[in-house]
Motif scaffolding. Structure first.
Motif, PDB file in Angstrom:
ATOM      1  N   GLN A 113      42.147  44.520  48.309  1.00 35.60           N
ATOM      2  CA  GLN A 113      41.705  43.468  49.225  1.00 35.60           C
ATOM      3  C   GLN A 113      40.684  42.562  48.544  1.00 35.60           C
ATOM      4  OE1 GLN A 113      40.253  46.121  52.258  1.00 35.60           O
ATOM      5  NE2 GLN A 113      42.038  45.790  53.580  1.00 35.60           N
ATOM      6  N   TRP A 114      39.777  43.174  47.823  1.00 30.16           N
ATOM      7  CA  TRP A 114      38.737  42.416  47.135  1.00 30.16           C
ATOM      8  C   TRP A 114      39.354  41.506  46.077  1.00 30.16           C
ATOM      9  CZ3 TRP A 114      36.960  42.111  42.101  1.00 30.16           C
ATOM     10  CH2 TRP A 114      35.735  41.454  41.929  1.00 30.16           C
ATOM     11  N   LEU A 115      40.281  42.042  45.277  1.00 32.12           N
ATOM     12  CA  LEU A 115      40.930  41.224  44.251  1.00 32.12           C
ATOM     13  C   LEU A 115      41.656  40.030  44.866  1.00 32.12           C
ATOM     14  CD1 LEU A 115      42.391  43.839  41.743  1.00 32.12           C
ATOM     15  CD2 LEU A 115      40.739  42.028  41.239  1.00 32.12           C
ATOM     16  N   THR A 116      42.375  40.273  45.944  1.00 32.17           N
ATOM     17  CA  THR A 116      43.076  39.175  46.609  1.00 32.17           C
ATOM     18  C   THR A 116      42.085  38.136  47.110  1.00 32.17           C
ATOM     19  OG1 THR A 116      44.930  40.599  47.229  1.00 32.17           O
ATOM     20  CG2 THR A 116      44.633  38.576  48.508  1.00 32.17           C
ATOM     21  N   ALA A 117      40.973  38.588  47.702  1.00 29.06           N
ATOM     22  CA  ALA A 117      39.958  37.653  48.204  1.00 29.06           C
ATOM     23  C   ALA A 117      39.352  36.839  47.058  1.00 29.06           C
ATOM     24  CB  ALA A 117      38.870  38.407  48.951  1.00 29.06           C
ATOM     25  N   GLN A 118      39.098  37.482  45.923  1.00 27.16           N
ATOM     26  CA  GLN A 118      38.530  36.761  44.780  1.00 27.16           C
ATOM     27  C   GLN A 118      39.540  35.774  44.208  1.00 27.16           C
ATOM     28  OE1 GLN A 118      35.231  37.082  44.384  1.00 27.16           O
ATOM     29  NE2 GLN A 118      35.576  38.480  46.089  1.00 27.16           N
ATOM     30  N   ARG A 119      40.789  36.171  44.162  1.00 30.44           N
ATOM     31  CA  ARG A 119      41.829  35.249  43.677  1.00 30.44           C
ATOM     32  C   ARG A 119      41.982  34.063  44.626  1.00 30.44           C
ATOM     33  NH1 ARG A 119      45.393  40.120  41.311  1.00 30.44           N
ATOM     34  NH2 ARG A 119      44.871  39.712  39.124  1.00 30.44           N
ATOM     35  N   LEU A 120      41.903  34.340  45.916  1.00 26.98           N
ATOM     36  CA  LEU A 120      41.973  33.246  46.886  1.00 26.98           C
ATOM     37  C   LEU A 120      40.771  32.319  46.744  1.00 26.98           C
ATOM     38  CD1 LEU A 120      43.331  35.048  50.059  1.00 26.98           C
ATOM     39  CD2 LEU A 120      44.416  33.163  48.824  1.00 26.98           C
ATOM     40  N   ALA A 121      39.589  32.872  46.515  1.00 25.94           N
ATOM     41  CA  ALA A 121      38.404  32.037  46.330  1.00 25.94           C
ATOM     42  C   ALA A 121      38.566  31.143  45.098  1.00 25.94           C
ATOM     43  CB  ALA A 121      37.158  32.911  46.204  1.00 25.94           C
ATOM     44  N   LEU A 122      39.087  31.701  44.020  1.00 22.98           N
ATOM     45  CA  LEU A 122      39.327  30.915  42.808  1.00 22.98           C
ATOM     46  C   LEU A 122      40.367  29.826  43.079  1.00 22.98           C
ATOM     47  CD1 LEU A 122      39.056  30.262  39.817  1.00 22.98           C
ATOM     48  CD2 LEU A 122      40.634  32.160  39.333  1.00 22.98           C
ATOM     49  N   ALA A 123      41.461  30.191  43.730  1.00 25.10           N
ATOM     50  CA  ALA A 123      42.512  29.218  44.039  1.00 25.10           C
ATOM     51  C   ALA A 123      41.971  28.107  44.936  1.00 25.10           C
ATOM     52  CB  ALA A 123      43.700  29.909  44.701  1.00 25.10           C
ATOM     53  N   ARG A 124      41.180  28.467  45.921  1.00 27.04           N
ATOM     54  CA  ARG A 124      40.612  27.468  46.824  1.00 27.04           C
ATOM     55  C   ARG A 124      39.715  26.499  46.054  1.00 27.04           C
ATOM     56  NH1 ARG A 124      38.956  31.074  52.015  1.00 27.04           N
ATOM     57  NH2 ARG A 124      37.900  29.161  52.636  1.00 27.04           N
ATOM     58  N   GLY A 125      38.914  27.026  45.133  1.00 24.03           N
ATOM     59  CA  GLY A 125      38.077  26.158  44.316  1.00 24.03           C
ATOM     60  C   GLY A 125      38.909  25.215  43.464  1.00 24.03           C
ATOM     61  N   LEU A 126      39.965  25.732  42.874  1.00 22.68           N
ATOM     62  CA  LEU A 126      40.843  24.887  42.059  1.00 22.68           C
ATOM     63  C   LEU A 126      41.546  23.832  42.910  1.00 22.68           C
ATOM     64  CD1 LEU A 126      42.348  27.626  39.713  1.00 22.68           C
ATOM     65  CD2 LEU A 126      40.736  25.798  39.067  1.00 22.68           C
TER      66      LEU A 126
END
Length: 185
Positions: A113-126
């Motif tokens: 869950q944490w990895l997905t949330a961090q990947r989503l945060a990165l994607a959102r920033g991009l």
């Protein structure tokens, strides 16, 4: 919820949501037409669906006193690659079972869950701050494909990558407050 109307008690979730509540009151008392005119004069949308809670930043837990902080920091540098739970446990110097248990206790999320949330945060920033195509955003954030990013973003916050980008970058990338040049004049 952006606002709550419970007969004689009305509350809003914050300053911007206060505008939503005001428009709701105008809509309730004077109709949608008047509320839409007021919204246009205020340069705000006449109605928002409340999904804006999805845009609230959720910071990474503090690293101090953490047994899994090193593994989290390592994973943040590897988001563009597949990350195995066993590799994270090795980074923390723990068995997978112990790592999983401590990770959940420290972050409130499973490692996945944490990895997905961090990947989503990165994607959102991009999506917010770059013009990279959605498939490149998906690759850099570790989702592998635009389709996978779309599925994860939609499941997490209910919008597509394109809709998210439009929300934060706007439709017009020109100077704010400048009128478009009319080619006929």
């Amino acid at each position: 919820m952006l606002y709550v109307d419970d007969d004689d008690i009305l509350t809003s979730a914050g300053a911007a949501a206060g505008m939503d509540l005001c428009l709701h009151l105008i809509r309730r008392d004077h109709g949608s037409g008047i509320a839409n005119q007021v919204a246009r004069l205020c340069v705000v949308p006449p109605w928002r669906d409340g999904g804006q809670a999805q845009y609230i930043a959720r910071p990474v837990p503090e690293a101090s006193g953490s047994n899994t902080a090193g593994a989290r920091e390592w994973a943040l540098r590897q988001l563009h690659e597949p990350i195995q739970l066993s590799r994270m446990a090795v980074q923390a110097g723990m068995s997978v079972r112990t790592f999983s248990r401590r990770f959940l206790a420290e972050t409130g999320q499973t490692p996945g869950q944490w990895l997905t949330a961090q990947r989503l945060a990165l994607a959102r920033g991009l999506l917010e701050f770059s013009d990279l195509p959605v498939d490149r955003v998906a690759e850099q954030a570790g989702f592998g494909s635009a389709s996978s990013l779309r599925q994860h973003l939609s499941a997490a916050i209910g919008v597509s990558p394109a809709a998210y980008r439009r929300t934060f970058q706007g439709l017009d990338h020109g100077p704010i407050g400048r009128r478009p040049v009319d080619a006929g004049n």
